[in-house]
Scaffold this motif. Structure first.
Motif, short mmCIF file in Angstrom:
data_model
loop_
_atom_site.label_atom_id
_atom_site.label_comp_id
_atom_site.label_asym_id
_atom_site.label_seq_id
_atom_site.Cartn_x
_atom_site.Cartn_y
_atom_site.Cartn_z
N GLN A 11 0.82 -1.21 0.00
CA GLN A 11 0.00 0.00 0.00
C GLN A 11 0.85 1.27 0.00
O GLN A 11 0.40 2.33 -0.42
CB GLN A 11 -0.94 0.01 1.21
CG GLN A 11 -1.99 -1.07 1.20
CD GLN A 11 -2.92 -1.00 0.01
OE1 GLN A 11 -3.36 0.07 -0.37
NE2 GLN A 11 -3.18 -2.14 -0.60
N LEU A 12 2.08 1.17 0.48
CA LEU A 12 2.96 2.33 0.60
C LEU A 12 3.84 2.57 -0.62
O LEU A 12 4.49 3.61 -0.73
CB LEU A 12 3.85 2.15 1.84
CG LEU A 12 3.10 2.06 3.17
CD1 LEU A 12 4.02 1.53 4.27
CD2 LEU A 12 2.50 3.40 3.54
N VAL A 13 3.87 1.63 -1.55
CA VAL A 13 4.70 1.74 -2.76
C VAL A 13 4.13 2.82 -3.67
O VAL A 13 2.91 2.90 -3.87
CB VAL A 13 4.78 0.38 -3.48
CG1 VAL A 13 5.43 0.50 -4.84
CG2 VAL A 13 5.53 -0.63 -2.61
N LEU A 14 5.03 3.63 -4.23
CA LEU A 14 4.60 4.68 -5.16
C LEU A 14 4.04 4.06 -6.43
O LEU A 14 4.73 3.26 -7.09
CB LEU A 14 5.78 5.59 -5.51
CG LEU A 14 6.30 6.46 -4.37
CD1 LEU A 14 7.62 7.12 -4.76
CD2 LEU A 14 5.27 7.49 -3.96
N PRO A 15 2.81 4.40 -6.83
CA PRO A 15 2.23 3.83 -8.05
C PRO A 15 2.90 4.41 -9.30
O PRO A 15 3.33 5.56 -9.31
CB PRO A 15 0.76 4.22 -7.97
CG PRO A 15 0.73 5.42 -7.08
CD PRO A 15 1.89 5.29 -6.14
N GLY A 16 2.96 3.58 -10.34
CA GLY A 16 3.48 4.04 -11.62
C GLY A 16 4.98 4.24 -11.67
O GLY A 16 5.50 4.82 -12.61
N GLU A 17 5.68 3.76 -10.65
CA GLU A 17 7.13 3.95 -10.55
C GLU A 17 7.81 2.58 -10.39
O GLU A 17 7.20 1.61 -9.97
CB GLU A 17 7.47 4.82 -9.34
CG GLU A 17 6.83 6.18 -9.33
CD GLU A 17 7.70 7.25 -9.98
OE1 GLU A 17 8.74 6.91 -10.58
OE2 GLU A 17 7.31 8.42 -9.89
N VAL A 18 9.10 2.53 -10.69
CA VAL A 18 9.88 1.30 -10.57
C VAL A 18 10.14 1.00 -9.09
O VAL A 18 10.46 1.88 -8.31
CB VAL A 18 11.22 1.41 -11.33
CG1 VAL A 18 12.08 0.17 -11.11
CG2 VAL A 18 10.96 1.62 -12.82
N LEU A 19 9.98 -0.26 -8.73
CA LEU A 19 10.19 -0.76 -7.38
C LEU A 19 11.46 -1.60 -7.33
O LEU A 19 11.70 -2.39 -8.25
CB LEU A 19 9.00 -1.63 -6.95
CG LEU A 19 9.21 -2.55 -5.74
CD1 LEU A 19 9.16 -1.74 -4.46
CD2 LEU A 19 8.20 -3.67 -5.73
N ALA A 20 12.23 -1.47 -6.27
CA ALA A 20 13.32 -2.42 -5.96
C ALA A 20 12.97 -3.07 -4.65
O ALA A 20 12.74 -2.39 -3.65
CB ALA A 20 14.65 -1.69 -5.88
N ASP A 21 12.92 -4.38 -4.64
CA ASP A 21 12.65 -5.15 -3.43
C ASP A 21 13.93 -5.84 -3.02
O ASP A 21 14.35 -6.83 -3.63
CB ASP A 21 11.53 -6.16 -3.70
CG ASP A 21 11.11 -6.92 -2.45
OD1 ASP A 21 11.36 -6.43 -1.33
OD2 ASP A 21 10.52 -8.01 -2.60
N ILE A 22 14.58 -5.28 -2.00
CA ILE A 22 15.87 -5.79 -1.53
C ILE A 22 15.63 -6.86 -0.48
O ILE A 22 14.95 -6.60 0.52
CB ILE A 22 16.73 -4.63 -0.96
CG1 ILE A 22 16.87 -3.50 -1.98
CG2 ILE A 22 18.07 -5.14 -0.45
CD1 ILE A 22 17.53 -3.89 -3.29
#
Length: 187
Positions: A11-22
């Motif tokens: 829910q906290l991830v910015l929409p429409g942007e690239v995600l890095a899950d470390i």
């Protein structure tokens, strides 16, 4: 389906942007976010080959290999500055998260949002953020019996924590009277 902890992070991830899950482990978070269309692309990274192989399989089974890239490596070292708008570092100790952010400060500082979920030592992590040019913009608490998890959202900026208790329980969660705050305190 995501666990309550991963759902709160999603829910906290910015929409429409690239995600890095470390420390992606099985890759459930980037798979769920890419499948839902919330993010266009993701980088799923882990320091261990076995979990990364599980993530690759999960990504392939979901038909998302064209949207989620896997990378083997330690912490944020797998990223270039500005490669991901949201960087998630979850399920590790607060001291390790602090060390990973410090080791790749340029990458961490240039992300729009850091979502950090320490398994312990949240106070150490909050103090690090305060002393190193980050502002905590939100704090969320998630519960998965019997554990209660704190999730810290930070970005580049300044903040000053004035009440020592806020290092331990989170001033944003306390200020907003998060409904699970008492569960966190009772741990």
């Amino acid at each position: 389906m995501l666990t309550p902890r991963l759902e709160a992070i999603a829910q906290l991830v910015l929409p429409g942007e690239v995600l890095a899950d470390i420390g992606t482990d099985h890759g459930y978070l980037p798979v769920a976010l890419a499948a839902s269309g919330k993010i266009p692309r993701a980088i799923a990274a882990d320091v261990n080959a076995k979990p990364l192989e599980k993530a690759k399989n999960c990504i392939a089974e979901a038909g998302l290999s064209d949207k989620i890239e896997t990378r083997l490596g330690s912490g944020l070292s797998v990223l270039a500055p500005r490669e991901a708008a949201t960087i998630v570092v979850a399920g590790m100790g607060g001291c390790l998260i602090k060390d990973l952010l410090a080791a790749e400060a340029a990458v961490a500082r240039l992300a729009k949002r850091l979502i950090l979920q320490p398994m312990n030592n949240g106070a150490v992590l909050r103090r690090f953020l305060e002393e190193n040019g980050y502002a905590i913009i939100d704090e969320v608490i998630a519960k998965e019996e019997p554990r209660v998890y704190e999730i810290i959202v930070a970005s580049q900026g300044e903040m000053k924590i004035t009440d020592p208790l806020d290092y331990d329980i989170g001033f944003e969660a306390r200020k907003r009277k998060h409904p699970l705050l008492l569960d966190l305190i009772e741990l």
